[in-house]
Design a protein around this motif. Structure first.
Motif, PDB file in Angstrom:
ATOM      1  N   UNK A 187       0.518  -0.392  -0.012  1.00 21.33           N
ATOM      2  CA  UNK A 187       0.084   0.158  -0.256  1.00 21.33           C
ATOM      3  C   UNK A 187       0.892   0.962   0.168  1.00 21.33           C
ATOM      4  N   UNK A 188       1.657   1.337   1.113  1.00 21.17           N
ATOM      5  CA  UNK A 188       3.048   2.319   0.847  1.00 21.17           C
ATOM      6  C   UNK A 188       3.620   2.861  -0.554  1.00 21.17           C
ATOM      7  N   UNK A 189       3.470   1.205  -1.265  1.00 24.07           N
ATOM      8  CA  UNK A 189       4.424   1.792  -2.634  1.00 24.07           C
ATOM      9  C   UNK A 189       3.928   2.355  -3.286  1.00 24.07           C
ATOM     10  N   UNK A 190       1.858   1.644  -3.379  1.00 24.21           N
ATOM     11  CA  UNK A 190       1.286   1.981  -4.296  1.00 24.21           C
ATOM     12  C   UNK A 190       0.800   3.771  -4.444  1.00 24.21           C
ATOM     13  N   UNK A 191       1.227   4.138  -3.365  1.00 26.55           N
ATOM     14  CA  UNK A 191       0.661   5.877  -2.913  1.00 26.55           C
ATOM     15  C   UNK A 191       2.010   6.214  -3.523  1.00 26.55           C
ATOM     16  N   UNK A 192       2.704   5.684  -3.316  1.00 25.00           N
ATOM     17  CA  UNK A 192       4.015   7.280  -3.091  1.00 25.00           C
ATOM     18  C   UNK A 192       4.044   7.531  -4.841  1.00 25.00           C
ATOM     19  N   UNK A 193       4.318   5.794  -5.096  1.00 21.30           N
ATOM     20  CA  UNK A 193       3.442   6.145  -7.037  1.00 21.30           C
ATOM     21  C   UNK A 193       3.188   6.604  -7.150  1.00 21.30           C
ATOM     22  N   UNK A 194       1.988   6.880  -6.951  1.00 19.84           N
ATOM     23  CA  UNK A 194       1.033   8.126  -7.267  1.00 19.84           C
ATOM     24  C   UNK A 194       1.562   9.212  -7.009  1.00 19.84           C
ATOM     25  N   UNK A 195       2.006   9.774  -5.295  1.00 15.62           N
ATOM     26  CA  UNK A 195       2.359  10.152  -5.550  1.00 15.62           C
ATOM     27  C   UNK A 195       3.339  11.199  -6.475  1.00 15.62           C
ATOM     28  N   UNK A 196       4.612  10.215  -6.679  1.00 11.13           N
ATOM     29  CA  UNK A 196       5.558  10.535  -7.993  1.00 11.13           C
ATOM     30  C   UNK A 196       5.214  11.290  -9.197  1.00 11.13           C
ATOM     31  N   UNK A 197       4.212  10.151  -9.411  1.00 13.93           N
ATOM     32  CA  UNK A 197       3.752  10.982 -10.815  1.00 13.93           C
ATOM     33  C   UNK A 197       3.237  11.759 -10.803  1.00 13.93           C
ATOM     34  N   UNK A 198       1.774  12.275  -9.613  1.00 15.89           N
ATOM     35  CA  UNK A 198       0.837  13.680  -9.599  1.00 15.89           C
ATOM     36  C   UNK A 198       2.388  14.799  -9.522  1.00 15.89           C
ATOM     37  N   UNK A 199       3.447  14.648  -8.809  1.00 20.11           N
ATOM     38  CA  UNK A 199       4.349  15.924  -9.107  1.00 20.11           C
ATOM     39  C   UNK A 199       5.238  15.527  -9.926  1.00 20.11           C
ATOM     40  N   UNK A 200       5.356  14.057 -10.922  1.00 19.96           N
ATOM     41  CA  UNK A 200       6.338  14.147 -11.796  1.00 19.96           C
ATOM     42  C   UNK A 200       7.724  14.607 -11.292  1.00 19.96           C
ATOM     43  N   UNK A 201       7.895  13.373 -10.850  1.00 18.06           N
ATOM     44  CA  UNK A 201       9.634  13.309 -10.051  1.00 18.06           C
ATOM     45  C   UNK A 201       9.700  12.215 -10.202  1.00 18.06           C
ATOM     46  N   UNK A 202      11.207  11.257 -10.244  1.00 17.57           N
ATOM     47  CA  UNK A 202      11.258  10.044 -10.183  1.00 17.57           C
ATOM     48  C   UNK A 202      11.838   9.783  -9.365  1.00 17.57           C
ATOM     49  N   UNK A 203      11.749  10.233  -8.061  1.00 16.55           N
ATOM     50  CA  UNK A 203      12.372   9.532  -7.148  1.00 16.55           C
ATOM     51  C   UNK A 203      11.611  10.013  -5.627  1.00 16.55           C
ATOM     52  N   UNK A 204      11.710   9.703  -4.479  1.00 19.61           N
ATOM     53  CA  UNK A 204      10.976  10.149  -3.568  1.00 19.61           C
ATOM     54  C   UNK A 204      12.387  11.727  -2.619  1.00 19.61           C
ATOM     55  N   UNK A 205      12.774  11.412  -2.844  1.00 22.18           N
ATOM     56  CA  UNK A 205      14.208  12.452  -2.376  1.00 22.18           C
ATOM     57  C   UNK A 205      13.781  13.647  -3.875  1.00 22.18           C
ATOM     58  N   UNK A 206      13.203  13.675  -4.655  1.00 22.70           N
ATOM     59  CA  UNK A 206      13.220  14.597  -5.281  1.00 22.70           C
ATOM     60  C   UNK A 206      11.659  14.986  -4.815  1.00 22.70           C
ATOM     61  N   UNK A 207      10.761  14.345  -4.807  1.00 18.21           N
ATOM     62  CA  UNK A 207       9.565  14.987  -4.361  1.00 18.21           C
ATOM     63  C   UNK A 207       9.300  15.287  -3.339  1.00 18.21           C
ATOM     64  N   UNK A 208      10.589  15.034  -2.286  1.00 24.13           N
ATOM     65  CA  UNK A 208      10.243  15.974  -0.915  1.00 24.13           C
ATOM     66  C   UNK A 208      10.741  16.984  -0.892  1.00 24.13           C
ATOM     67  N   UNK A 209      11.894  17.605  -2.431  1.00 20.14           N
ATOM     68  CA  UNK A 209      12.536  18.589  -3.042  1.00 20.14           C
ATOM     69  C   UNK A 209      11.280  19.894  -3.299  1.00 20.14           C
ATOM     70  N   UNK A 210      10.479  18.984  -4.032  1.00 17.51           N
ATOM     71  CA  UNK A 210       9.032  19.834  -4.443  1.00 17.51           C
ATOM     72  C   UNK A 210       8.266  20.372  -3.860  1.00 17.51           C
TER      73      UNK A 210
END
Length: 371
Positions: A187-210
């Motif tokens: 479930x956590x990985x599914x949510x993370x995939x949705x977050x990264x796709x929504x913010x158009x980033x390639x990793x969780x680290x990039x998501x945090x910077x965004x």
């Protein structure tokens, strides 16, 4: 995709968004506004199509060993229900829930429902833009929570032996979702995939910077400077050392020498009791006292009758250490002029100090208000 004619007639101008086989030739079709159940010809019934609009207020499920019942509650308009094989239940629920969420305006028309999870009384729906959480006997009703990916700033997990918690921080507040530990990672990985796709980033680290950028530098106009324009503080603040008087090694004010009326130069008197003539009575055992004549002397040792005292040349270092210089009665006018100038300088600096104090108090007041 081959669609039976009877279903095609029911569709009208709508398109099929999802299709789930219910066993044999029976099929569940989902459109943007309805769920259609196609029943093929059989020994006990003819070919038919059942329609269930998506404007329901509540979805409930009753599971049986072989068949399960999905009920759509339409409020004052009553309820509708249909049966499907239990082994097809979860496959069918996903598009039905997606259709109802869209019909209720929870999701947008262009928003894709990615995954649906059911854990006891918890239902999670992951879309391309949000997480929808519902807890209760119903699979979904109006008492739900949602966390839009635009508002999510972090994603974490608190692991446990039997159950774990997925922590979604949205709008600055942590939201906890309790899931079975053996399904938490998925479930956590599914949510993370949705977050990264929504913010158009390639990793969780990039998501945090965004979503959590570095603190921006404060704008210059949002801070009060001590070098503001004159218009702000009424002409500005003059520095305290403007035209300061000269000081000697003892910290006393040194003034420019003035001409001595008796013929030499005599240093002017400073402001601490300056200009006062020191009068001393001649000691009783002095020669002048023995003659019975009381003689007054001034600070430089000159008697009132113009004669010199025994200390004809007084130690000038005494006055230098005290900050006082010798004076004579003939220097009254220059001394008063020096005193007036010194007084004016002190008053001017006191005024500047007062203005600066008011300026500092104003700055402190504005800074405390966050200007």
């Amino acid at each position: 995709m081959s669609i039976p004619g009877i279903v095609q007639s029911s569709l009208g101008d709508e398109h099929v968004a999802a299709k789930v086989s219910l066993g044999g030739e029976d099929i569940l079709y989902v459109t943007p506004t309805r769920t259609l159940i196609y029943r093929a010809d059989g020994l006990l019934s003819d070919e038919s199509v059942e329609e269930y609009p998506h404007d329901a207020e509540r979805i409930t499920v009753s599971e049986g060993r072989r068949k399960s019942t999905i009920t759509l509650d339409y409020g004052i308009d009553g309820t509708e229900k249909f049966k499907i094989p239990t082994k097809r239940l979860h496959d069918a629920l996903h598009p039905v829930i997606a259709g109802v969420l869209n019909g209720a305006g929870v999701t947008d028309s262009n928003e894709q429902v990615l995954q649906t999870y059911q854990f006891s009384e918890l239902t999670l729906v992951l879309t391309s833009a949000r997480v929808v959480k519902h807890v209760g006997e119903a699979i979904w009703d109006t008492d739900f929570e949602q966390f839009h990916f635009a508002d999510v700033t972090s994603l974490d997990v608190e692991e446990g032996n039997v159950s774990s918690q997925i922590i979604i921080e949205a709008d600055g507040r942590p939201q906890r979702i309790k899931t079975p530990s053996d399904r938490t990672r998925e479930v956590r990985e599914r949510i993370e995939q949705g977050l990264l796709s929504y913010h158009d980033v390639g990793s969780y680290a990039e998501f945090e910077q965004t979503v959590v950028p570095d603190d921006p530098e404060p704008d210059a106009d949002e801070n009060v400077s001590f070098a503001e324009d004159d218009d702000v503080f009424g002409g500005g603040v003059e520095p305290l050392n403007a035209n300061p008087p000269e000081l000697n090694d003892s910290g006393q004010i040194v003034e420019t020498p003035t001409a001595d009326p008796l013929g030499g130069e005599s240093e002017s008197v400073n402001g601490g009791g300056a200009g006062t003539v020191a009068a001393e009575a001649t000691p009783a055992d002095s020669p002048s006292a023995s003659s019975g004549t009381a003689t007054n002397t001034v600070a430089d040792g000159t008697r009132a009758d113009g004669m010199q005292t025994d200390e004809e040349e007084p130690d000038e270092t005494v006055f230098a250490d005290s900050g006082f210089e010798s004076a004579s009665e003939n220097l009254d006018d220059p001394v008063e002029a020096q005193l007036a100038a010194l007084t004016e300088t002190v008053e001017r600096q006191n005024e500047l100090l007062e203005r600066q104090q008011k300026t500092i108090e104003r700055l402190i007041s504005e800074l405390s208000r966050g200007r």
